[in-house]
Scaffold this active site. Structure first.
Site, mmCIF file in Angstrom:
data_model
loop_
_atom_site.group_PDB
_atom_site.id
_atom_site.type_symbol
_atom_site.label_atom_id
_atom_site.label_comp_id
_atom_site.label_asym_id
_atom_site.label_seq_id
_atom_site.Cartn_x
_atom_site.Cartn_y
_atom_site.Cartn_z
ATOM 1 N N GLY A 104 1.012 -1.123 -0.131
ATOM 2 C CA GLY A 104 0.567 -0.122 -0.230
ATOM 3 C C GLY A 104 0.802 1.194 0.170
ATOM 4 O O GLY A 104 0.662 2.556 -0.567
ATOM 5 N N GLN B 248 -7.574 -0.436 4.040
ATOM 6 C CA GLN B 248 -8.366 -0.208 4.787
ATOM 7 C C GLN B 248 -9.479 -1.495 4.815
ATOM 8 O O GLN B 248 -10.223 -2.452 4.863
ATOM 9 C CB GLN B 248 -8.419 0.290 6.335
ATOM 10 C CG GLN B 248 -7.451 1.036 6.812
ATOM 11 C CD GLN B 248 -7.148 -0.115 7.722
ATOM 12 O OE1 GLN B 248 -7.125 -0.932 8.147
ATOM 13 N NE2 GLN B 248 -5.001 -0.105 8.363
ATOM 14 N N SER C 258 -3.094 -3.360 -0.282
ATOM 15 C CA SER C 258 -2.232 -4.284 0.090
ATOM 16 C C SER C 258 -2.681 -5.163 0.667
ATOM 17 O O SER C 258 -3.628 -5.400 1.687
ATOM 18 C CB SER C 258 -1.390 -3.734 1.299
ATOM 19 O OG SER C 258 -0.383 -3.665 1.611
ATOM 20 N N ALA C 259 -2.462 -6.706 -0.018
ATOM 21 C CA ALA C 259 -2.401 -7.992 0.158
ATOM 22 C C ALA C 259 -2.663 -8.354 2.105
ATOM 23 O O ALA C 259 -3.571 -9.383 2.206
ATOM 24 C CB ALA C 259 -1.644 -8.058 -0.221
ATOM 25 N N THR D 164 11.677 -6.971 -10.871
ATOM 26 C CA THR D 164 11.477 -7.998 -11.156
ATOM 27 C C THR D 164 10.400 -8.650 -10.174
ATOM 28 O O THR D 164 10.314 -8.801 -9.526
ATOM 29 C CB THR D 164 12.093 -9.348 -10.870
ATOM 30 O OG1 THR D 164 13.651 -8.879 -11.409
ATOM 31 C CG2 THR D 164 11.620 -10.441 -11.256
ATOM 32 N N CYS E 139 5.011 6.994 20.422
ATOM 33 C CA CYS E 139 6.060 6.355 21.169
ATOM 34 C C CYS E 139 7.152 6.612 20.838
ATOM 35 O O CYS E 139 8.058 5.757 20.158
ATOM 36 C CB CYS E 139 5.960 5.276 22.166
ATOM 37 S SG CYS E 139 6.995 5.960 23.822
#
Length: 390
Positions: A73, A184, A204-205, A242, A330
């Site tokens: 992503g 998401q 994104s997988a 690739t 943090c």
């Protein structure tokens, strides 16, 4: 209370579905050729990649050639924004980028780099108390200089869904490219790019039970972009490198399964999420749900708590077997409140108390019951400790 292991961080990553692993395995050992090679082994890899491209395009309702495979992503966001911003400015002179303060850092920091080093202008839209963009604010912000607008489909911290079809339609009326980070949303919400009206969309997988390290970018046919990564002529010259054949095969299988099983999965997510929200708000005094109460991702439940430090809460939960996340970062011992919650109008102290819990397809009622009890017990102990130290 017998300790158990409960994973409630599916928005961070999901376990790879065994059926996906099975589909990937031959491309590690049997069909390992480089998809750019002309020999038989290479052609088999190329065929697998093009089959995967076809599968994904069917789910997205687009042409196979409109799919660019990436490493995830973040790369998809980078390629969409940097690539089209540079191309549009060179062709048309437009140099204004429009986003929100609640975007993923892969969008926010890419745009900041374009501003700091490449001379682009940036307009940041306000969001309401749920973290959503208002259509009228978006329309008013579009100008003749606006090149790209990028608004995420679903907020990763608070789960609020954005009115993407409305925003995309408004952008199209002003001849502005519209990109959405749908990382998401994939696997839970509709990804039909024609219905959504978007020009570019990032996936994104590993967010929908696929492997890590592989993603995709939908780019509507006819849009020019400058490659973020130069080298060979892979992906029609749009993304050098690739191709990750096993990962791409896995992504396609995971998306296919998610699409086939979406109705059942979403019903389960929603039931588990609602049990979690009800349990926390009932058992934890001064707990507040963040994000929209209804227009939110089916798997997503996020909260803030009075008199609680979010990072300390995570440690307590982890010690009791519950994996979740916090929106506050943090760094070197200096906690910073969530920028998303601040943009939504939360007080900095309350913004430091955030907790994000996200259920999965294998989450059970017993998991939810245990997690609610652990959250309630941990919040109570942290508040008692704070009061004793003050």
């Amino acid at each position: 209370m017998t300790k158990r292991s409960v994973y409630l961080d599916h928005s961070a990553t999901t376990p790879t579905d065994p059926r996906v692993v099975e589909a990937m395995l031959p491309y590690f050992t049997d069909y390992y050729g480089n998809a750019s090679s002309v020999h038989q082994s290479g052609r088999k890899a190329e065929r697998a990649i093009e089959n995967a491209r076809e599968t994904i395009s069917e789910v997205l309702n687009c042409k196979p050639k409109e799919i660019i495979f990436t490493s995830g992503g973040s790369e998809s966001d980078n390629l969409a924004l940097r690539g089209t911003a540079l191309a549009i400015r060179a062709a048309e002179g437009r140099d204004q980028l429009l986003t929100t303060p609640v975007e993923h850092s892969a969008v926010g920091r890419t745009i900041q780099q374009l501003v700091d080093y490449m001379g682009f202008q940036h307009i940041v839209l306000p969001v309401d108390s749920y973290g959503a963009v208002r259509g009228e604010d978006f329309a008013d912000a579009l100008t003749d200089r606006t090149a790209i607008a990028s608004v995420m489909y679903v907020n990763n911290e608070v789960g609020t869904m954005m009115p993407i079809p409305l925003l995309a339609d408004q952008a199209r009326e002003r001849n502005v490219l519209f990109h959405t980070d749908a990382v998401q949303a994939a696997g839970q919400l509709n990804l039909d790019v024609q219905a959504l009206g978007v020009d570019m969309m990032s996936l994104s997988a590993h967010k929908f039970y696929g492997p890590k390290g592989v993603g995709a970018l939908y780019v509507r046919d006819g849009i020019d972009l400058v490659p973020s990564q130069s080298g060979g002529s892979h992906e029609s010259g749009r993304r050098a490198g690739t191709l990750n054949t096993p990962g791409i095969v896995g992504m396609a299988k995971a998306l296919e399964l998610a699409n086939q099983e979406r109705e059942v999965r979403v019903a389960h997510y929603t039931r588990m999420r609602d049990l979690l929200i009800e349990g926390v708000l009932t058992k934890v005094p001064d707990a507040h749900l963040t994000g929209h109460p209804e227009d939110r991702l089916p798997s997503h439940a996020s909260f803030v708590f009075d008199e609680v430090d979010g990072n300390r809460l995570l440690i307590h939960l982890d010690m009791k077997g519950v994996a979740a996340s916090s929106a506050s970062a943090c760094k070197t011992g200096n906690p910073e409140p969530s920028g998303v919650l601040l943009a939504m109008g939360y007080d900095p102290t309350l913004a430091l108390s955030s907790l994000r819990t996200t259920v999965g397809k294998d989450t059970t009622e017993e998991d939810i019951s245990y997690a609610v009890d652990v959250i309630a017990d941990s919040v109570e102990k942290l508040r008692m400790l704070n009061r004793a130290l003050s």
